[in-house]
Design an enzyme around this catalytic site. Sequence first.
Site, PDB file in Angstrom:
ATOM      1  N   LYS A   1       4.879   8.283  -7.779  1.00 36.74           N
ATOM      2  CA  LYS A   1       5.430   9.371  -6.862  1.00 36.74           C
ATOM      3  C   LYS A   1       6.882   9.532  -7.233  1.00 36.74           C
ATOM      4  O   LYS A   1       7.495  10.601  -6.921  1.00 36.74           O
ATOM      5  CB  LYS A   1       5.309   8.465  -5.607  1.00 36.74           C
ATOM      6  CG  LYS A   1       4.640   9.519  -4.503  1.00 36.74           C
ATOM      7  CD  LYS A   1       4.781   9.164  -3.050  1.00 36.74           C
ATOM      8  CE  LYS A   1       4.877   7.993  -2.453  1.00 36.74           C
ATOM      9  NZ  LYS A   1       4.981   7.513  -1.216  1.00 36.74           N
TER      10      LYS A   1
ATOM     11  N   LYS B   1       7.481   0.690   1.488  1.00 34.83           N
ATOM     12  CA  LYS B   1       8.132   0.084   0.248  1.00 34.83           C
ATOM     13  C   LYS B   1       9.456   0.809  -0.085  1.00 34.83           C
ATOM     14  O   LYS B   1      10.318  -0.014  -0.071  1.00 34.83           O
ATOM     15  CB  LYS B   1       7.120   0.071  -0.825  1.00 34.83           C
ATOM     16  CG  LYS B   1       5.745  -0.753  -0.965  1.00 34.83           C
ATOM     17  CD  LYS B   1       5.118  -0.327  -2.145  1.00 34.83           C
ATOM     18  CE  LYS B   1       4.553   1.077  -2.683  1.00 34.83           C
ATOM     19  NZ  LYS B   1       3.970   1.635  -1.564  1.00 34.83           N
TER      20      LYS B   1
ATOM     21  N   LYS C   1       0.530  -1.088  -0.013  1.00 40.05           N
ATOM     22  CA  LYS C   1      -0.132   0.200  -0.181  1.00 40.05           C
ATOM     23  C   LYS C   1       0.943   1.236   0.013  1.00 40.05           C
ATOM     24  O   LYS C   1       1.876   1.287   0.506  1.00 40.05           O
ATOM     25  CB  LYS C   1      -0.837   0.043   1.326  1.00 40.05           C
ATOM     26  CG  LYS C   1      -1.828   0.915   1.542  1.00 40.05           C
ATOM     27  CD  LYS C   1      -2.008   0.910   3.042  1.00 40.05           C
ATOM     28  CE  LYS C   1      -2.775   1.866   3.358  1.00 40.05           C
ATOM     29  NZ  LYS C   1      -1.859   3.273   3.545  1.00 40.05           N
TER      30      LYS C   1
ATOM     31  N   ASP D   1      -2.055  -0.262  -4.098  1.00 40.76           N
ATOM     32  CA  ASP D   1      -3.132  -0.147  -3.540  1.00 40.76           C
ATOM     33  C   ASP D   1      -4.260  -0.646  -4.435  1.00 40.76           C
ATOM     34  O   ASP D   1      -5.227  -1.134  -4.121  1.00 40.76           O
ATOM     35  CB  ASP D   1      -3.243   1.494  -3.373  1.00 40.76           C
ATOM     36  CG  ASP D   1      -2.706   2.127  -2.388  1.00 40.76           C
ATOM     37  OD1 ASP D   1      -1.616   2.033  -2.396  1.00 40.76           O
ATOM     38  OD2 ASP D   1      -3.285   2.584  -1.408  1.00 40.76           O
TER      39      ASP D   1
END
Length: 291
Positions: A45, A19, A14, A131
């Site tokens: 990101k 991570k 998630k 996600d």
Amino acid sequence: MNDKRGKHIAIYGKGGIGKSTTTSNISAALAEAGYRVIQVGCDPKSDSTTILRGGNDLPTVLDTLREQSKVRIEDISAVGFGGVLCIEAGGPVPGVGCAGRGINAAVELLHDLKVFEEHKPDFVLYDVLGDVVCGGFAVPIRDGIAERAFVVTSSDFMAVFAANNLFKAINKYAPSGGARLGGVIANSIQANYSRPLIDDFASHAGVPVVGYVPRSMVVAQSELYGKTVIEAYPDSEQAGVYRKLASCIDANSESVIPRPLNGPELKKWARTWGDRIFQAESGVVQHMESI
Ligand code: ADP
Ligand code: MG
């Protein structure tokens, strides 16, 4: 892929679960042990490899492909701590297009540029947002790109929920040549129920837990310096935890096909844990270990 070199491993979980922090520390620990490592950030990101590179930005594959007709490996990579080759797939313009496009573009480009043949990595780590496991985000675990996947989770229900969805995706693709699951990485262990809760979830899904990473201030401090714990605090206990995790991933090539819980099973499981934590907090049960 016939030009594949080294062990290709995908790390899913998630958003915000740790991570990139975990993957970067594993990469740093593997590099420190003498391995050649490539880390591919597969999250729109685009900050997967930041702490391997002193906190600096790196042009993403997708942005570079938009701007240049011819892309060289130097344009989209940087050498980080311990010689780790860092790459960020990038994402679409916010609000437009599929977030998984960057992953497709990056994987294709790395093969076109023969990066694996030339760099000869021992490990390629893909740090992937999990996600939602739409087609794009499933790329590293489909079609044999990564042979093994690890899922990072904390004891928060939303993280467990996302992990269970990842198990569903792995379960779907593994029989036709997709990645199998190496195991769960339990992150941000802090409350006394965190470890037993994650152990119990993993055992319900028939998967091993390969490491427990405590929630630690050392991680936050290292991040503020733009470094991994391995680089910033090499003698800390937390660095030892990441080294142990890296050597476990290196030594153990076992993998499983998970058995995800279905909706009602997951709800029932969660309620049981709600009750257990309530009983422990209210003093009915004194030690979490006993339940
Ligand atoms: P993700 O890549 O899953 O989105 P990050 O690795 O960026 O998540 O981590 C999110 C935040 O949580 C970061 O600020 C990171 O420093 C912090 N974090 C991750 N793991 C730990 C840990 N074990 N202890 C303390 N902070 C952590
Ligand atoms: Mg990340």
